[in-house]
Design a protein around this motif. Structure first.
Motif, PDB file in Angstrom:
ATOM      1  N   LYS B  73     -95.328  -0.871  45.103  1.00 49.01           N
ATOM      2  CA  LYS B  73     -95.993   0.300  44.692  1.00 49.01           C
ATOM      3  C   LYS B  73     -95.635   0.495  43.116  1.00 49.01           C
ATOM      4  O   LYS B  73     -96.267   0.915  42.271  1.00 49.01           O
ATOM      5  CB  LYS B  73     -95.675   1.714  45.300  1.00 49.01           C
ATOM      6  CG  LYS B  73     -95.645   1.458  46.999  1.00 49.01           C
ATOM      7  CD  LYS B  73     -95.474   2.711  47.561  1.00 49.01           C
ATOM      8  CE  LYS B  73     -93.792   3.094  47.623  1.00 49.01           C
ATOM      9  NZ  LYS B  73     -93.150   2.187  48.458  1.00 49.01           N
ATOM     10  N   SER B  74     -94.339   0.495  42.806  1.00 52.01           N
ATOM     11  CA  SER B  74     -93.654   0.453  41.389  1.00 52.01           C
ATOM     12  C   SER B  74     -94.456  -0.519  40.627  1.00 52.01           C
ATOM     13  O   SER B  74     -94.847  -0.424  39.621  1.00 52.01           O
ATOM     14  CB  SER B  74     -92.247   0.462  41.461  1.00 52.01           C
ATOM     15  OG  SER B  74     -91.818   1.404  42.037  1.00 52.01           O
ATOM     16  N   THR B  75     -94.438  -1.823  41.175  1.00 50.25           N
ATOM     17  CA  THR B  75     -95.173  -2.862  40.397  1.00 50.25           C
ATOM     18  C   THR B  75     -96.595  -2.564  40.136  1.00 50.25           C
ATOM     19  O   THR B  75     -97.009  -2.775  39.005  1.00 50.25           O
ATOM     20  CB  THR B  75     -95.259  -4.334  41.064  1.00 50.25           C
ATOM     21  OG1 THR B  75     -93.576  -4.286  41.819  1.00 50.25           O
ATOM     22  CG2 THR B  75     -95.399  -5.450  40.499  1.00 50.25           C
ATOM     23  N   MET B 185     -97.742   8.756  38.483  1.00 50.93           N
ATOM     24  CA  MET B 185     -96.654   9.505  38.961  1.00 50.93           C
ATOM     25  C   MET B 185     -95.889   8.307  39.934  1.00 50.93           C
ATOM     26  O   MET B 185     -96.443   8.029  40.933  1.00 50.93           O
ATOM     27  CB  MET B 185     -96.744  10.436  39.315  1.00 50.93           C
ATOM     28  CG  MET B 185     -97.544  11.424  38.426  1.00 50.93           C
ATOM     29  SD  MET B 185     -97.782  13.039  38.892  1.00 50.93           S
ATOM     30  CE  MET B 185     -96.404  13.966  38.682  1.00 50.93           C
ATOM     31  N   ASP B 186     -94.753   7.670  39.708  1.00 47.95           N
ATOM     32  CA  ASP B 186     -94.274   7.027  40.441  1.00 47.95           C
ATOM     33  C   ASP B 186     -93.121   7.654  41.176  1.00 47.95           C
ATOM     34  O   ASP B 186     -91.906   7.877  40.659  1.00 47.95           O
ATOM     35  CB  ASP B 186     -93.604   5.735  39.710  1.00 47.95           C
ATOM     36  CG  ASP B 186     -93.026   4.739  40.837  1.00 47.95           C
ATOM     37  OD1 ASP B 186     -93.066   4.834  41.964  1.00 47.95           O
ATOM     38  OD2 ASP B 186     -92.428   3.698  40.120  1.00 47.95           O
ATOM     39  N   GLU B 187     -93.554   8.005  42.464  1.00 49.69           N
ATOM     40  CA  GLU B 187     -92.314   8.885  43.226  1.00 49.69           C
ATOM     41  C   GLU B 187     -91.746   9.900  42.403  1.00 49.69           C
ATOM     42  O   GLU B 187     -90.344   9.761  42.271  1.00 49.69           O
ATOM     43  CB  GLU B 187     -91.248   7.837  44.058  1.00 49.69           C
ATOM     44  CG  GLU B 187     -92.131   6.826  44.886  1.00 49.69           C
ATOM     45  CD  GLU B 187     -90.945   6.020  45.822  1.00 49.69           C
ATOM     46  OE1 GLU B 187     -90.029   6.786  45.929  1.00 49.69           O
ATOM     47  OE2 GLU B 187     -91.333   4.890  46.001  1.00 49.69           O
ATOM     48  N   PRO B 188     -92.127  10.652  41.703  1.00 51.53           N
ATOM     49  CA  PRO B 188     -91.688  11.619  40.886  1.00 51.53           C
ATOM     50  C   PRO B 188     -90.803  12.578  41.510  1.00 51.53           C
ATOM     51  O   PRO B 188     -89.609  13.103  40.930  1.00 51.53           O
ATOM     52  CB  PRO B 188     -92.919  12.386  40.088  1.00 51.53           C
ATOM     53  CG  PRO B 188     -93.868  12.305  41.091  1.00 51.53           C
ATOM     54  CD  PRO B 188     -93.638  10.763  41.891  1.00 51.53           C
TER      55      PRO B 188
END
Ligand SMILES: Nc1ncnc2c1ncn2[C@@H]1O[C@H](COP(=O)(O)OP(=O)(O)OP(=O)(O)O)[C@@H](O)[C@H]1O
Ligand SMILES: [Mg+2]
Lengths: 451, 298
Positions: B73-75, B185-188
């Motif tokens: 996901k982050s990638t 938004m990455d797991e904000p």
């Protein structure tokens, strides 16, 4: 409640002590060595391997002459005293036999001057008048009659007896000094007196303080350097050297930390160069930069700059990379990332690095001042050390230490003022900042243009 | 696919919801991802983090990406933001291929990436200032964004003086101040406690309603994904592949009461099954030799 906790919780793993305890320990950390110094210096039976001579005597046929202030070993001193007593016994025996001595007048004039150090230490005579025989003559009288009492040091009963016997002889001849009227038989010698003392390289605190005050406040003849001048010169060398190191090292360090290109281009050589001790370049520096402060400044520079480049590049690399990524997603261009993210981001750590490196620079100072024409505080230390005037050396060493320490403490305190956002400032500095910022806030608040 | 008989099928949509989705797909495509692949070369061999990921997001849509930990996901979001280059495939924002980070795509990270040396207001001003906006304009704009996230009182505070939730609100304001076309938004809210996270989700919906923006929201929290999104992209792990794109049938405007609606639970159950397939439940925990039997502790 508090009493029962007095001895508790002093040793807790990785926990800060309360401020009062921390302050107490800080004080103790300074008082402990000072107390140890005082203890060793003032408690007589602790160490004191030497005898410091307070009253000396010359001996016939012995070339070594001790004067007041000299140190001799505890083992030798009684021998010395015995030898002088023996000399006196010979004099008395000769007197009893009635043999007259050739040259006794000249010898007696010298013996009269035995009181001179006492006269000077009691301020009965100025140092320059130490050979004023007329005054010394009356001094023998005054001490013999009890009109003047010696205190620093006070004469032993044995010596008072010698003074009285001598005065009896002198008074019989003349009430006032006149070389011609000096007795024809030899006077008695004062028996050496001394007190236990530490070796010359460990003067007592009060001596250090006294000579320190004297040296630092002394008026010197025109053309010679006061201690203040030397201090200024030393500070100048260190600050100029450090400033140059910062001017050159910080930009290179930051570039190395930001761009791999510069890191690989500079760092291997810098890493190699810093292992070559800076002092080895001293002759070279003197040859290139000639006399004066330039080679000294260059030495501090060389000693500091390579370390500085490596430390700054490391600090730069430690900056949280996510801040750079955040800046990128906010549209910052490469140059803006350096000026608006890297530099402000590393400043607090950079500041601390510089503090540590300034400490390094201080160590180079001493070597720097020895190269070429000796200068500054180090020259003083060198000269006085050669003469074994360690009581004059210590104040200067302490001055250097105190300067470095105080400067570091001030810089550390300023950290909180410069970088309030780092969250390390104390409540005092926070309030100070608030007060300083108040006018700015008031102005911006009264700005009508803001919606 | 078998669904829970007690819950409605996640594909059942009320006419209003269906109409909304019909309108949504007619909007212009804000973000188009096609055949995205990412391989990492590690000392232990090549790791394929993403494998042929394709999807598209329409203007003003809120799309969540969900998947097990380590599925990429982050990638994915880092590639979308331009912080990472893909090994294959393409990303287009409004038809323009992405080649690097830029102010048209905002990003809110899981860690608080506020600039600690800047006050809240200065943080929010960062993007516009970098773009050359005058300090005065940037200042007044920043105040508006700060007001939008409800932090006017703290505009002169430094990040270290704020709570985690407040920091993330500043991070959102900072990203929005650039007026990006897409916000990633990455797991904000991953590091926030449950209550604050819930509040933040409502805040986010409120902001999204008022600001013209398309959001791609990464999460591993099912409730969060369902509560926020129009559609949910479910990723498979090892390698990261698109498992399914689920349309959320829960009507808008959303509110916390809907957390127990049958439609909410239905779609939640379905995604749960996708991520943790039934039959693959955790094996019984081994009994420790030292375990103490207590009838009240089961
Ligand atoms: N820089 C890297 N080098 C090598 N492998 C990487 C790198 N970044 C990520 N990976 C690998 O890619 C995979 C996906 O990582 P990623 O961080 O995208 O997962 P994620 O879905 O965000 O996980 P989480 O939910 O825990 O945040 C992981 O297997 C990880 O080991
Ligand atoms: Mg992740």
């Amino acid at each position: 409640m508090t009493e029962s906790h007095l001895f508790k919780n002093w040793f807790v793993i990785r926990r800060d002590l309360p401020p009062s305890r921390r302050l107490l320990l800080t004080c103790i950390s300074f008082l402990l060595p000072i107390a140890l110094w005082c203890f060793v210096s003032y408690v007589p039976w602790i160490w004191h391997p030497d005898i410091k001579i307070e009253l000396s005597a010359e001996r016939e046929g012995v070339t070594t002459v001790f004067t007041a202030g000299d140190h001799v070993s505890k083992g030798f001193f009684p021998e010395f005293v015995e030898a002088v007593r023996k000399d006196n016994a010979v004099v008395l025996a000769a007197r009893a036999a009635g043999t007259s001595e050739p040259g006794a007048k000249r010898k007696n004039q010298k013996l009269l001057r035995q009181l001179a150090p006492l006269a000077v230490s009691h301020d009965w005579l100025p140092y320059t008048e130490a050979q004023n025989d007329a005054v010394l003559y009356t001094l023998w009288r005054d001490i013999a009659t009890g009109k003047k009492v010696t205190k620093r040091p006070s004469l032993t009963p044995e010596n008072l007896d010698v003074v009285r016997k001598n005065w009896a002889l002198l008074a019989a001849a003349s009430a006032e000094f006149s070389f011609a009227k000096l007795p024809d038989t030899s006077l008695l010698k004062l028996i050496p007196q001394g007190k236990p003392a530490n070796p010359i390289y460990l003067p007592a605190p009060d001596e250090v303080i006294r000579t320190g005050i004297r040296d630092f406040t002394a008026k010197v003849p025109e053309g010679e350097l006061t201690m203040g001048d030397r201090y200024k010169r030393s500070l100048q060398v260190i600050f100029l050297g450090f400033l140059w190191a910062c001017l050159v090292g910080i930009p290179i360090g930051i570039l190395c930390g930001v761009f791999d290109f510069f890191s690989k281009l500079f760092e291997p050589f810098v890493d190699f160069f810093r292992y070559m001790p800076a002092p080895t370049f001293s002759t070279l520096l003197v040859a290139i930069l000639l006399a004066g402060d330039a080679p000294k400044i260059a030495l501090v520079f060389i000693g500091t700059v390579f370390q500085l480049i490596l430390v700054v590049s490391k600090t730069t690399r430690l900056l949280d990379p996510s801040l750079l990524e955040a800046a990128q997603t906010l549209g910052a261009k490469p140059r803006q990332m350096i000026t608006h993210v890297v530099i402000p981001g590393i400043l607090p750590n950079l500041y601390n690095d510089l503090r540590i490196l300034l400490g390094w620079a201080w160590t180079w100072l001493v070597i720097a001042e020895l190269i070429g024409v000796k200068s500054g505080l180090t020259e003083f230390i060198e000269t006085q050390g050669r003469f074994r005037n360690f009581d004059r050396v210590f104040p200067v060493i302490i001055l250097i230490g105190v300067t470095g320490f105080v400067m570091d403490q001030i810089l550390s305190w300023l950290h909180g003022i410069f970088f309030p956002w780092a969250g390390t400032s104390s409540s005092f500095t926070r309030n100070l900042i608030r007060i300083l910022r108040w006018p700015v806030k008031m102005i911006s608040r009264s700005n009508p243009a803001t919606p | 696919m078998k669904t829970d008989p007690l819950l409605p099928d996640y594909r059942e949509q009320t006419p209003e919801v269906a109409a909304r989705f019909a309108r949504l797909v007619k909007r212009p495509v804000a973000l188009e991802v096609s055949g995205l692949t990412k391989r990492f070369e590690t000392p232990r061999g090549i790791v394929t983090a993403l494998d042929d990921v394709s999807f598209s997001v329409h203007k003003r849509e809120l799309l969540s990406v969900i998947g097990p930990s380590g599925c990429g996901k982050s990638t994915l979001v880092r590639i979308l933001a331009g912080l990472e280059t893909p090994s294959g495939g393409e990303v287009k924002v409004y038809g323009e291929p992405v080649s690097g980070p830029g102010p048209d795509r905002g990003m809110v990270f899981q860690g608080y990436t506020l600039f600690p040396w800047r006050t809240v207001k200065e943080n929010v001003m960062f993007g516009p200032r970098m773009a050359g906006t005058s300090a005065f304009t940037a200042d007044s704009e920043a105040r508006e964004w700060i007001e939008l996230v409800g932090l006017s009182k703290f505009e002169n505070a430094y990040p270290h003086q704020l709570s985690g939730g407040m920091k993330q609100r500043v991070a959102i304001a900072r990203a929005l101040a650039n007026q990006p076309r897409v916000l990633f938004m990455d797991e904000p809210f991953g590091a926030l406690d449950a209550q604050t996270r819930c509040q933040m989700q409502s805040y986010l919906l409120e902001i999204w309603k008022n600001v013209d923006i398309t959001i791609v929201f990464i999460t591993h929290d099912l409730d969060e994904a369902v509560f926020l999104s129009d559609r949910i992209l479910v990723l498979d792990a090892n390698p990261g592949r698109v498992r399914e794109v689920v349309e959320v049938p829960v009507p808008r405007p959303r509110s916390t009461e809907q957390l127990f609606d049958p439609s909410f639970l239905g779609v939640r159950k379905h995604i749960d099954n996708l991520i943790h397939p039934p039959g693959q439940e955790q094996k019984e925990a081994p009994v420790l030799r030292m375990a103490v039997a207590d009838p009240d502790v089961v």
